[in-house]
Design a protein around this motif. Structure first.
Motif, PDB file in Angstrom:
ATOM      1  N   SER A 237      34.277  18.213   0.166  1.00 49.07           N
ATOM      2  CA  SER A 237      34.729  19.579   0.465  1.00 49.07           C
ATOM      3  C   SER A 237      34.316  19.985   1.883  1.00 49.07           C
ATOM      4  O   SER A 237      35.056  20.676   2.578  1.00 49.07           O
ATOM      5  N   VAL A 238      33.135  19.543   2.317  1.00 48.34           N
ATOM      6  CA  VAL A 238      32.711  19.832   3.691  1.00 48.34           C
ATOM      7  C   VAL A 238      33.646  19.133   4.684  1.00 48.34           C
ATOM      8  O   VAL A 238      34.070  19.714   5.687  1.00 48.34           O
ATOM      9  N   ILE A 239      33.958  17.873   4.372  1.00 47.51           N
ATOM     10  CA  ILE A 239      34.830  17.090   5.258  1.00 47.51           C
ATOM     11  C   ILE A 239      36.199  17.765   5.379  1.00 47.51           C
ATOM     12  O   ILE A 239      36.744  17.922   6.472  1.00 47.51           O
ATOM     13  N   ALA A 240      36.736  18.189   4.224  1.00 44.20           N
ATOM     14  CA  ALA A 240      38.071  18.805   4.228  1.00 44.20           C
ATOM     15  C   ALA A 240      38.058  20.153   4.946  1.00 44.20           C
ATOM     16  O   ALA A 240      39.021  20.518   5.644  1.00 44.20           O
ATOM     17  N   ALA A 241      36.966  20.890   4.797  1.00 49.11           N
ATOM     18  CA  ALA A 241      36.919  22.252   5.342  1.00 49.11           C
ATOM     19  C   ALA A 241      36.889  22.281   6.867  1.00 49.11           C
ATOM     20  O   ALA A 241      37.161  23.313   7.484  1.00 49.11           O
ATOM     21  N   ASP A 242      36.573  21.153   7.489  1.00 48.29           N
ATOM     22  CA  ASP A 242      36.451  21.171   8.947  1.00 48.29           C
ATOM     23  C   ASP A 242      37.780  21.450   9.647  1.00 48.29           C
ATOM     24  O   ASP A 242      37.793  21.947  10.776  1.00 48.29           O
ATOM     25  N   THR A 243      38.887  21.132   8.988  1.00 50.01           N
ATOM     26  CA  THR A 243      40.195  21.431   9.617  1.00 50.01           C
ATOM     27  C   THR A 243      40.331  22.928   9.858  1.00 50.01           C
ATOM     28  O   THR A 243      40.974  23.343  10.821  1.00 50.01           O
ATOM     29  N   LYS A 244      39.729  23.725   8.992  1.00 47.17           N
ATOM     30  CA  LYS A 244      39.824  25.173   9.173  1.00 47.17           C
ATOM     31  C   LYS A 244      39.121  25.600  10.466  1.00 47.17           C
ATOM     32  O   LYS A 244      39.608  26.470  11.196  1.00 47.17           O
ATOM     33  N   VAL A 245      37.973  24.977  10.736  1.00 50.90           N
ATOM     34  CA  VAL A 245      37.260  25.257  11.981  1.00 50.90           C
ATOM     35  C   VAL A 245      38.104  24.827  13.182  1.00 50.90           C
ATOM     36  O   VAL A 245      38.222  25.555  14.173  1.00 50.90           O
ATOM     37  N   ASP A 246      38.693  23.647  13.073  1.00 51.62           N
ATOM     38  CA  ASP A 246      39.530  23.147  14.170  1.00 51.62           C
ATOM     39  C   ASP A 246      40.723  24.084  14.415  1.00 51.62           C
ATOM     40  O   ASP A 246      41.069  24.372  15.563  1.00 51.62           O
ATOM     41  N   ASP A 247      41.337  24.533  13.326  1.00 47.08           N
ATOM     42  CA  ASP A 247      42.482  25.444  13.465  1.00 47.08           C
ATOM     43  C   ASP A 247      42.059  26.743  14.138  1.00 47.08           C
ATOM     44  O   ASP A 247      42.747  27.261  15.022  1.00 47.08           O
ATOM     45  N   LEU A 248      40.923  27.253  13.689  1.00 45.64           N
ATOM     46  CA  LEU A 248      40.407  28.497  14.282  1.00 45.64           C
ATOM     47  C   LEU A 248      40.184  28.314  15.779  1.00 45.64           C
ATOM     48  O   LEU A 248      40.517  29.194  16.579  1.00 45.64           O
ATOM     49  N   GLN A 249      39.618  27.171  16.151  1.00 49.20           N
ATOM     50  CA  GLN A 249      39.356  26.954  17.573  1.00 49.20           C
ATOM     51  C   GLN A 249      40.661  26.923  18.366  1.00 49.20           C
ATOM     52  O   GLN A 249      40.779  27.550  19.409  1.00 49.20           O
TER      53      GLN A 249
ATOM     54  N   GLN B  11      30.329  17.674   9.615  1.00 47.58           N
ATOM     55  CA  GLN B  11      31.225  16.736   8.949  1.00 47.58           C
ATOM     56  C   GLN B  11      30.635  15.313   8.965  1.00 47.58           C
ATOM     57  O   GLN B  11      30.768  14.578   7.991  1.00 47.58           O
ATOM     58  N   HIS B  12      29.985  14.944  10.060  1.00 45.11           N
ATOM     59  CA  HIS B  12      29.376  13.613  10.129  1.00 45.11           C
ATOM     60  C   HIS B  12      28.271  13.449   9.082  1.00 45.11           C
ATOM     61  O   HIS B  12      28.121  12.381   8.495  1.00 45.11           O
ATOM     62  N   VAL B  13      27.481  14.519   8.896  1.00 45.05           N
ATOM     63  CA  VAL B  13      26.447  14.465   7.853  1.00 45.05           C
ATOM     64  C   VAL B  13      27.111  14.229   6.496  1.00 45.05           C
ATOM     65  O   VAL B  13      26.692  13.363   5.715  1.00 45.05           O
ATOM     66  N   ALA B  14      28.187  14.966   6.244  1.00 42.84           N
ATOM     67  CA  ALA B  14      28.895  14.839   4.965  1.00 42.84           C
ATOM     68  C   ALA B  14      29.506  13.438   4.821  1.00 42.84           C
ATOM     69  O   ALA B  14      29.517  12.862   3.722  1.00 42.84           O
ATOM     70  N   LYS B  15      30.006  12.885   5.915  1.00 41.38           N
ATOM     71  CA  LYS B  15      30.607  11.547   5.841  1.00 41.38           C
ATOM     72  C   LYS B  15      29.561  10.479   5.550  1.00 41.38           C
ATOM     73  O   LYS B  15      29.839   9.495   4.869  1.00 41.38           O
ATOM     74  N   LEU B  16      28.369  10.694   6.070  1.00 40.10           N
ATOM     75  CA  LEU B  16      27.282   9.756   5.776  1.00 40.10           C
ATOM     76  C   LEU B  16      26.913   9.854   4.291  1.00 40.10           C
ATOM     77  O   LEU B  16      26.660   8.836   3.637  1.00 40.10           O
ATOM     78  N   ALA B  17      26.932  11.073   3.761  1.00 39.90           N
ATOM     79  CA  ALA B  17      26.682  11.254   2.323  1.00 39.90           C
ATOM     80  C   ALA B  17      27.737  10.495   1.516  1.00 39.90           C
ATOM     81  O   ALA B  17      27.413   9.794   0.549  1.00 39.90           O
TER      82      ALA B  17
END
Lengths: 230, 230
Positions: free
Chosen positions: A44-56, A98-104
């Motif tokens: 869910s953390v990995i998926a949610a990052d697109t929202k941050v990217d869109d906002l930026q 997201q990198h932390v989540a990907k390592l998880a």
């Protein structure tokens, strides 16, 4: 015209605060995911990052449109340019969470963090989340004292990072190379995340005082070495 | 007035090219310093980074002055804003070269890189330097094909990074934890350096075509994991 302008500027500021909120939440949840080896949470953390990217992307487009349409000068111009930079810091922080989540996810069902380091990693995650919460608050309040507090918190992060490295370098390290590599990267992710939060706060200080935060702050940069930030 | 304007814009472009030249040279020299355990060379790389920082500050100030004085719109505005971003990428690349040099200094008189990894690290250093040289060329020529070439070179960097990790994860790894940590960080420095060079090239593509380079490029982002960029 000026009113619409300041409204747009205000709304860009709100977008930055929202980004800070999202990435602060992301680093908190990513930390939980890696400590608990919680795959769902990691995803869910990995998926949610697109929202941050869109906002930026949205913020950038609006800031540039504002420059083109309103052609601000002096302080207003600095605010817009600084907003562009803050949004880049925040977007990057989102990547790091997201990198932390990907390592998880990569180590699931195991946890990438051995038991004797869980407390330290938890502290780093919590501190990172607090730093970002404060950065968001600084954007809203323009509170220079609070901004300088972030630098002290960042010193605490450096200390935690150093603790992590001491564990790694200890002769009694028993978790093997793969875990050493994971922990090295993890430490770096948190440290860089904290750096970006501090950078956001420093940019606000610069806007308010016209001086770079370095000149106001209480101490010289930490000594380099394996715990150096990059 | 327009002439003075375009002259200033041109001179900002030249500053970016100079920054790319300096950081390209820095990563090359830092690589030599860490492979040869050359303390003097490492120190010179570390000291030279202030020049990159100064250049960036100067470029930023001039870009912002240009925005205030000339109030460019459309393409010209995009060029100035993009220059600000490129200068941030280049400044960060300089930091990363400096981190490699600091690691060389930290481990002196030993080399941080064990013999069986020297060839891989040399390749990473050379590729990083080439990538930055190409990025500088892209700034000058605005050559979109060359910019896309950088992305392929970056794939080669990812491969090298993966090779490094395979060595680390190999059961026969005999260099201990400290070296594993050093090599992990080193791999990351080169990978991030390459990312920034690619980012510079992509920004030029965006200026020329109005499209983000991702949409033009040939492949999806690499799978995450320990070799993930951050």
């Amino acid at each position: 015209m000026r009113d619409a302008y300041h409204e747009e500027l205000h709304s860009i500021g709100e977008g930055l605060v929202e980004m800070a909120r999202l990435v602060g939440s992301a680093i908190g949840r990513a930390t939980t995911a890696i400590l608990d080896a919680d795959l769902k949470l990691a995803e869910s953390v990995i998926a949610a990052d697109t929202k941050v990217d869109d906002l930026q992307r949205d913020l950038e487009a609006r800031a540039i449109a504002l420059l083109a349409r309103q052609q601000p000068v002096a302080t207003d111009l600095r605010i817009v340019v600084t907003s562009l930079r803050m949004s880049a810091d925040l977007e990057r922080s989102g990547d790091l969470a997201q990198h932390v989540a990907k390592l998880a996810r990569l180590r699931f069902p195991a946890s990438a963090v051995p038991r004797d380091l869980q407390a330290t990693v938890l502290e780093m995650g919590q501190l990172a989340q607090r730093l970002m919460a404060k950065a968001g608050e600084v954007i809203i309040t323009k509170d220079v004292d609070l901004a300088l507090q972030l630098e002290r918190d960042d010193d605490a992060m450096d200390l935690l990072h150093r603790t992590l490295f001491q564990h790694l370098m200890d002769d009694r390290w028993q978790h093997g190379i793969e875990t050493a590599v994971d922990v090295t990267l993890l430490g770096r992710y948190y440290e860089r995340f904290a750096d970006h939060a501090v950078s956001v706060a420093k940019r606000v200080v610069y806007l308010v005082t016209g001086e770079h935060a370095d000149e106001l702050s209480h101490q010289a940069p930490a000594e380099p070495g394996a715990t150096e930030s990059a």
